[in-house]
Design an enzyme around this catalytic site. Structure first.
Site, PDB file in Angstrom:
ATOM      1  CG  ASN A  34      38.668 -33.086 -31.911  1.00  0.00           C
ATOM      2  OD1 ASN A  34      38.742 -31.866 -31.837  1.00  0.00           O
ATOM      3  ND2 ASN A  34      39.073 -33.876 -30.936  1.00  0.00           N
ATOM      4  CE1 TYR A  40      33.459 -42.365 -33.231  1.00  0.00           C
ATOM      5  CE2 TYR A  40      33.663 -44.676 -32.623  1.00  0.00           C
ATOM      6  CZ  TYR A  40      34.246 -43.488 -33.016  1.00  0.00           C
ATOM      7  OH  TYR A  40      35.600 -43.414 -33.185  1.00  0.00           O
ATOM      8  CB  CYS A  78      38.239 -37.348 -30.606  1.00  0.00           C
ATOM      9  SG  CYS A  78      39.946 -36.941 -30.966  1.00  0.00           S
ATOM     10  CG  HIS A  79      41.687 -39.683 -25.987  1.00  0.00           C
ATOM     11  ND1 HIS A  79      41.650 -38.298 -25.960  1.00  0.00           N
ATOM     12  CD2 HIS A  79      41.757 -40.096 -24.701  1.00  0.00           C
ATOM     13  CE1 HIS A  79      41.700 -37.902 -24.690  1.00  0.00           C
ATOM     14  NE2 HIS A  79      41.771 -38.975 -23.910  1.00  0.00           N
ATOM     15  CD  GLU A 108      41.750 -39.570 -20.343  1.00  0.00           C
ATOM     16  OE1 GLU A 108      40.544 -39.827 -20.116  1.00  0.00           O
ATOM     17  OE2 GLU A 108      42.103 -38.868 -21.305  1.00  0.00           O
TER      18      GLU A 108
END
Length: 170
Positions: free
Chosen positions: A128, A99, A136-137, A163
């Site tokens: 979001n 963040y 956003c993850h 990912e």
């Protein structure tokens, strides 16, 4: 086209609901989360080009590949939220950002030099409307730990693992 439409996608980690205006994707969330984003007046259909593109994108994603399909997305929010959502879209597949890093990136883009707090960034990330596709993850805490996610922390961990951005076991 007019109106609002919704559909459902069955992912390997749970059902996903999507909302569209017929032209662009307006919302995407895991079932059981962000219920306030649901639109009871939307008509159920799978037969929209935008939904077919979104299904292809999600198929590629859940096969463990970086999706190459372009899905039209329309994000509507405050100017600040829209700035943060644009930054989220720049976070590469398989990578994470904190963040605080997002706050610094926004500060660097602004000509007026105004400070941006990580807490304010967190609020924008939390709102979001198009999860996964607007990633956003991929936002984590300053210490590298997983923090809030509308789909739940377990889901966030599974997405990051898919990912290759998270190595820890379930």
């Amino acid at each position: 086209m007019g109106g609002r439409y919704k559909t459902r996608y069955d992912s390997p980690i749970g059902g996903i609901t999507m909302i569209s205006d017929g032209e662009a994707l307006l919302g995407l969330w895991f079932d059981g989360h962000a219920e306030d984003s649901d639109d009871d007046n939307a008509a159920w259909t799978d037969d929209l080009p935008v939904f077919r593109l979104a299904f292809r994108w999600l198929d590629e994603y859940f096969e463990g590949r970086k999706p190459e399909v372009h899905v039209p997305i329309r994000l509507e929010g405050t100017p600040f939220r829209e700035e943060i959502w644009a930054l989220l879209r720049e976070v590469p597949y398989g990578e994470t950002v904190s963040y605080g890093e997002l706050a610094h990136r926004l500060e660097a883009k602004r000509a007026d030099g105004r400070r941006v707090s990580a807490r304010a960034v967190g609020g924008a990330v939390h709102h979001n409307p198009v999860g996964i596709m607007v990633p956003c993850h991929r936002v984590i805490g300053a210490d590298g730990g997983l923090t809030g996610y509308a789909g739940g922390l377990k889901t966030k961990a599974r997405l990051l693992r898919l990912e290759g951005a998270l190595k820890q076991p379930d």
